[in-house]
Design an enzyme around this catalytic site. Structure first.
Site, PDB file in Angstrom:
ATOM      1  N   ARG A  76      53.110  57.427   5.221  1.00 42.53           N
ATOM      2  CA  ARG A  76      52.214  56.840   6.229  1.00 42.53           C
ATOM      3  C   ARG A  76      51.366  55.702   5.673  1.00 42.53           C
ATOM      4  NH1 ARG A  76      47.393  58.343   7.535  1.00 42.53           N
ATOM      5  NH2 ARG A  76      47.624  60.478   6.815  1.00 42.53           N
ATOM      6  N   LYS A  97      66.670  46.239  17.924  1.00 44.85           N
ATOM      7  CA  LYS A  97      67.614  45.315  18.532  1.00 44.85           C
ATOM      8  C   LYS A  97      68.497  44.657  17.459  1.00 44.85           C
ATOM      9  CE  LYS A  97      65.329  46.811  21.983  1.00 44.85           C
ATOM     10  NZ  LYS A  97      64.149  46.146  22.539  1.00 44.85           N
ATOM     11  N   TYR A 131      58.065  41.358  27.381  1.00 46.13           N
ATOM     12  CA  TYR A 131      58.772  42.633  27.376  1.00 46.13           C
ATOM     13  C   TYR A 131      57.935  43.660  28.155  1.00 46.13           C
ATOM     14  CZ  TYR A 131      60.634  47.007  25.577  1.00 46.13           C
ATOM     15  OH  TYR A 131      61.160  48.261  25.474  1.00 46.13           O
ATOM     16  N   ASP A 186      56.554  37.606  19.678  1.00 46.79           N
ATOM     17  CA  ASP A 186      57.611  38.614  19.670  1.00 46.79           C
ATOM     18  C   ASP A 186      58.917  37.832  19.501  1.00 46.79           C
ATOM     19  OD1 ASP A 186      59.643  40.407  20.345  1.00 46.79           O
ATOM     20  OD2 ASP A 186      58.334  41.538  21.694  1.00 46.79           O
TER      21      ASP A 186
END
Ligand SMILES: *Cc1c(COP(=O)(O)O)cnc(C)c1O
Length: 390
Positions: free
Chosen positions: A48, A199, A102, A174
């Site tokens: 983390r 993607k 998006y 983005d």
């Protein structure tokens, strides 16, 4: 040697790879440990904290791919988007965003920001003037996405980056639809580049991940929040993503070429009403895309003239009707029924998204086979219409 910087496919294959000192294997070993020694060590490692060996190695590759100093790898594209935005926005701040974003990003802004006292406005169009028009005294961030979903609109990256610099704002993009193969916004002065690695980076429709690339300083600021939000990516998936990235350059180039061929084929077809693809001279963003993209990408959208697009999609055999995008396999969907289903028909129409519109994520299959699939589906759809008339 005068040769300093490795090129795209060399970065994809090698940058950041971990040496297998023990067995001399050819690929990076996978370290799955969630627990590392804390005494006599330079770094206190914990997944983390985004600092396991595999996480750091992959971040190095992704930073190199986007011409940035540093990167963080996240558990999803939305973890990357939300952590980046919240890292630079606090109570009382304001952000200017592109309107065509998006869906998940729009939802984040519209559903969550008010609770945190963050103000926002959407630029009326894609021009730098429209973004500048929305800037207020408390604006801190400008956020764009290009090419956009599903009409592949193109925003002028350099103009927005310049505007942000002039007004002392952080610029974010983005860059998912372009991938680092086709567009490197840091070269145009953008501060923070975000990817849904689900993607093109993953490319096989089997990994959910995200990435952020920026300067050391800004990545450290995003990290300070990221360790508290807890959106890191499991090392096993990190390792799979490293594997996927080795072929990203090859995959995306093949997808660029196929999409160009398919777009040209569709544009010439008399049964097709309109094709949206930045590689076509008829596209509004073509000139700008030529300036800021190395390739036009694997995404295109189109509408049929009189035929029913729902019927057409059911007749496709090779091209799968499917959500998401950017896999090596070709997929197609109706934005009105999926990504933009929550908008009213009027809002969709205002964005230029008709019910007939189909978004096509072009894969790496042979283009002749994709064209043959479309031809046979068009024939079947035409037959249906004749049957109805008889
Ligand atoms: C898919 C996508 C996202 C969100 O990524 P997830 O990995 O699904 O969280 C963000 N931006 C764009 C452009 C996308 O296509």
């Amino acid at each position: 040697m005068t040769h300093k910087k490795p090129g795209l496919n060399t970065i994809c294959t090698h940058v950041g790879e971990l040496k297998d000192e023990q067995f001399k294997g050819a690929v990076s070993p996978l370290y799955m440990s969630t627990s590392y020694a804390y005494e006599d060590v330079e770094v206190k490692r914990y997944p983390r904290y985004f600092n396991t060996p595999n996480q750091q190695a992959l971040a190095q590759k992704i930073a190199a791919l986007e011409h940035g100093e540093a990167a963080l790898i996240f558990g999803s594209g939305m973890a990357a988007v939300s952590t980046s935005l919240f890292a630079f926005l606090q109570k009382g701040d304001h952000v200017v965003l592109q309107k065509t974003l998006y869906g998940g990003t729009s939802n984040l802004v519209v559903e969550e920001f008010e609770k945190f006292g963050i103000e926002y406005s959407f630029a009326k169009d894609l021009s730098a003037e429209a973004f500048e028009h929305e800037i207020l005294e408390n604006t801190k961030v400008i956020y764009i996405e290009t090419p956009s979903n599903p009409l592949l609109t193109v925003t002028d990256i350099e103009a927005v980056a310049k505007l942000a610099k002039k007004r002392g704002l952080v610029s974010m993009i983005d860059n998912t639809f372009a991938s680092p193969v086709n567009q490197n916004p840091i070269d145009f002065g953008i501060d923070v580049v975000i990817h849904s690695a689900t993607k093109y980076m993953g490319g096989h429709s089997d990994i959910l991940a995200g990435a952020v690339i920026s300067s050391e300083e800004k990545i450290d600021r995003i990290f300070q929040l990221a360790k508290n939000f807890g959106g890191s990516l499991s090392d096993y998936t990190v390792w799979l993503l490293e594997r996927s990235l080795k072929t990203m350059g090859l995959r995306v180039k093949a997808q660029n070429e196929n999409a160009q061929k398919l777009a040209e084929y569709l544009e010439k077809n008399e049964l097709v009403q309109k094709v949206y693809y930045p590689g076509l001279a008829s596209h509004d963003g073509h000139e700008l895309a030529k300036k800021q993209m190395h390739g036009f990408g694997g995404m295109l959208s189109f509408e049929l003239k009189d035929l029913d697009s729902q019927a057409f999609m059911t007749y496709l055999k090779l091209i799968k009707p499917s959500m998401s995008l950017a896999g090596v396999e070709s997929t197609i969907l109706s934005p009105a029924k999926t990504s933009h289903a929550l908008l009213t028909p009027e809002d969709r129409a205002a964005q230029g998204i008709s019910d007939k519109l189909m978004r096509f994520s072009v894969g790496i299959e042979e283009p002749e086979d994709l064209i043959a699939d479309i031809e046979q589906a068009l024939e079947e759809t035409k037959k249906d219409m004749l049957d109805v008339r008889l």
